[in-house]
Design an enzyme around this catalytic site. Structure first.
Site, PDB file in Angstrom:
ATOM      1  N   ASP A 283      45.346  60.060  25.088  1.00  0.00           N
ATOM      2  CA  ASP A 283      44.252  59.106  25.250  1.00  0.00           C
ATOM      3  C   ASP A 283      43.672  58.743  23.882  1.00  0.00           C
ATOM      4  O   ASP A 283      43.503  59.601  23.019  1.00  0.00           O
ATOM      5  CB  ASP A 283      43.177  59.738  26.135  1.00  0.00           C
ATOM      6  CG  ASP A 283      42.156  58.737  26.619  1.00  0.00           C
ATOM      7  OD1 ASP A 283      42.558  57.615  26.975  1.00  0.00           O
ATOM      8  OD2 ASP A 283      40.958  59.067  26.649  1.00  0.00           O
ATOM      9  N   GLU A 330      48.311  55.935  24.444  1.00  0.00           N
ATOM     10  CA  GLU A 330      47.354  54.987  25.027  1.00  0.00           C
ATOM     11  C   GLU A 330      46.857  54.127  23.866  1.00  0.00           C
ATOM     12  O   GLU A 330      46.032  54.554  23.061  1.00  0.00           O
ATOM     13  CB  GLU A 330      46.210  55.745  25.697  1.00  0.00           C
ATOM     14  CG  GLU A 330      45.210  54.846  26.423  1.00  0.00           C
ATOM     15  CD  GLU A 330      44.084  54.376  25.524  1.00  0.00           C
ATOM     16  OE1 GLU A 330      44.106  53.181  25.133  1.00  0.00           O
ATOM     17  OE2 GLU A 330      43.195  55.170  25.210  1.00  0.00           O
ATOM     18  N   ASP A 383      40.641  53.645  34.880  1.00  0.00           N
ATOM     19  CA  ASP A 383      39.396  53.011  34.428  1.00  0.00           C
ATOM     20  C   ASP A 383      39.241  51.580  34.935  1.00  0.00           C
ATOM     21  O   ASP A 383      38.181  50.974  34.758  1.00  0.00           O
ATOM     22  CB  ASP A 383      39.342  52.990  32.891  1.00  0.00           C
ATOM     23  CG  ASP A 383      38.956  54.338  32.305  1.00  0.00           C
ATOM     24  OD1 ASP A 383      38.286  55.119  33.002  1.00  0.00           O
ATOM     25  OD2 ASP A 383      39.323  54.602  31.149  1.00  0.00           O
TER      26      ASP A 383
END
Length: 482
Positions: A283, A330, A383
């Site tokens: 991430d 990501e 998200d």
């Protein structure tokens, strides 16, 4: 050093966190979901971070970068163990249940089982001892953050820690046993998945929570003052979505200390994750090239600045240590050429989100014709809104762009985007389960920037029908992903 290719063939998978299973644990529903995934032609199950969470339930702010969440332990599986006394394992509170189970284990388990537990504690000592001590002291201090503990505990004075070890010996062993049970149940699930050709795809946040065993145990590796308070914190700068940016509040890394230790902290962290997963998403990958550094005294991210990070040194060291890095980057948001070069140097696929593709012009990097093989295409992520919820909220201009892009079609949302993801050139396509089930925005997992009502969504098996699995398998077969 040559990085092996992350994907060896075209695949598809489903994004679903453990908390979203009907039971929310590693029991029968998890195994049944793998069966559904296989029947649908999928071979990848992507989850969110597995660590024990704070009160808000966010898996991206965990109490440990290594430990598993005890809420994922399946009680029924626990009761089925040869040493268990099932009628005595009915306590509703997990901590009391695990205490009872541990005492039954000591009383009834075979020598082989006990040796497996001893071996687990020895092999995981590099994080486990600090973690159980952290959790027990935190419990004794009414769940206050470690930087609010009495000085001798906050600063890890040896005499103070030894006193806790002596006085709370059984409690610490119960916490070790809890982790043994979690990792045992997870490995059983992973073995089942792998035997069916399914890879487990994990998620590793770049930053760790300030109130975590990791920061308490090694404070010099983080941007803290002598009292343990943050001096500089992480976030992202102001952009189109937020005029004040995002202030995440995680402490940043004191990279010089990591360099001096040959990135040992990162080796230990990745070692744990590789024991859990076949693939790992990192991430906020751009933070390995430069982090947005915000003075801790600032309430927003406006006054931050970019601080370079030693990404190449780190990944050179990790690649040399592990031999290969099955990592996905990501790389969403504003990504510089330097970040892209860093990702490409180590052969890490990036992410393409179809919900981000429409409403602009033909140069949008998320549009299907802009994608590349070495990537992962998503309809949306944890998200995002569900694809149906997203589409229902679009303005007419963006809807017209979608219609023009895909041309004449009778296929409606979300299956129009599902088909696009599966037929993309990306070697991996990931679909949130909510999209496969055609669920609207009431079923989304998380709304970034909000603190209430997130991470709670669960499906039930009544939402499924044989037609869903058949439709998905047909598309996977058509586009060479079975």
């Amino acid at each position: 050093m040559n990085q092996a290719k992350v994907f060896n063939k075209r695949r598809s998978g489903i994004l679903l966190h453990i908390t979203s299973l009907p039971s929310g644990n590693l029991g029968a529903d998890a195994f049944k979901f793998i069966d559904f995934l296989c029947a649908s032609g999928g071979t990848v199950w992507q989850v969110l971070p597995l660590g024990p969470t704070h009160e808000d339930g966010s898996p991206y702010q965990c109490l440990s970068a290594h430990a598993g969440n005890n809420r994922f332990i399946c009680r029924e599986t626990l009761k089925s163990q040869s040493w268990a006394e099932p009628t005595k394992l009915n306590d509703a509170k997990m901590s009391r249940l695990m205490a009872t189970a541990y005492r039954q284990f000591l009383k009834n388990a075979s020598e082989e089982n006990k040796q497996q537990f001893i071996s687990f504690c020895s092999e995981q000592q590099y994080w486990l001892d600090d973690y159980v001590l952290f959790r027990e002291i935190r419990h004794l201090n009414q769940a206050r953050a470690w930087f609010d503990w009495p000085q001798e505990l906050r600063e890890r004075h040896p005499d103070a820690l030894n006193k806790v070890r002596q006085e709370r010996d059984e409690a610490l062993m119960i916490r070790r046993f809890e982790q043994y049970v979690f990792f045992t149940q997870w490995q059983q699930l992973r073995e089942y998945a792998n035997k069916k050709g399914v890879k487990l795809f994990g998620d590793m946040p770049i930053f760790v929570a300030h109130d975590s065993a990791d920061v308490w145990a090694e404070p010099l590796l983080f941007t803290l003052d002598e009292q343990g308070a943050s001096t500089r914190v992480a976030g992202v700068p102001p952009d189109y979505f937020s005029e004040t940016g995002q202030r995440w509040g995680n402490p940043l890394y004191e990279w010089q200390h990591h360099i001096q230790q040959n990135f040992d902290w990162w080796k230990r962290r990745l070692k744990t994750q590789l024991a859990l997963f076949d693939l790992i998403r990192i991430d906020h990958f751009r933070g390995f090239e430069a982090c947005w550094e915000i003075p801790a005294t600032c309430e927003t991210a406006v006054d931050g600045k970019w601080k370079p990070a030693p990404g190449e040194q780190l990944f050179d060291e990790l690649l040399d240590y592990f031999g290969e890095l099955p990592l996905v980057a990501e790389d969403l948001g504003i990504i510089t050429e330097e970040v892209t070069k860093l990702r490409e140097k180590y052969g890490m696929p990036g992410m393409k989100i179809l919900q981000f593709a429409f409403g602009g012009d033909a140069s949008n990097p998320y549009l299907p014709h802009q994608q590349c093989e070495d990537s992962v295409t998503y309809t949306g992520t944890h998200d995002n809104n569900t694809t149906l919820g997203w589409y229902q909220q679009l303005d007419e201009h963006t809807k017209a762009h979608i219609q023009a892009y895909f041309g004449e079609t009778t296929e409606s949302m979300p299956w129009l985007l599902i088909r696009s993801a599966l037929r993309s050139v990306s070697e991996l396509a990931i679909l949130p389960l909510q999209d496969i089930l055609s669920l609207d925005g009431k079923h989304r997992m998380n709304v970034p920037g909000t603190m209430v009502g997130n991470w709670l969504w669960q499906f039930n098996w009544d939402m499924f029908s044989p037609e869903i699995s058949q439709r998905l398998k047909s598309l996977n077969s058509l586009y060479g992903r079975c």
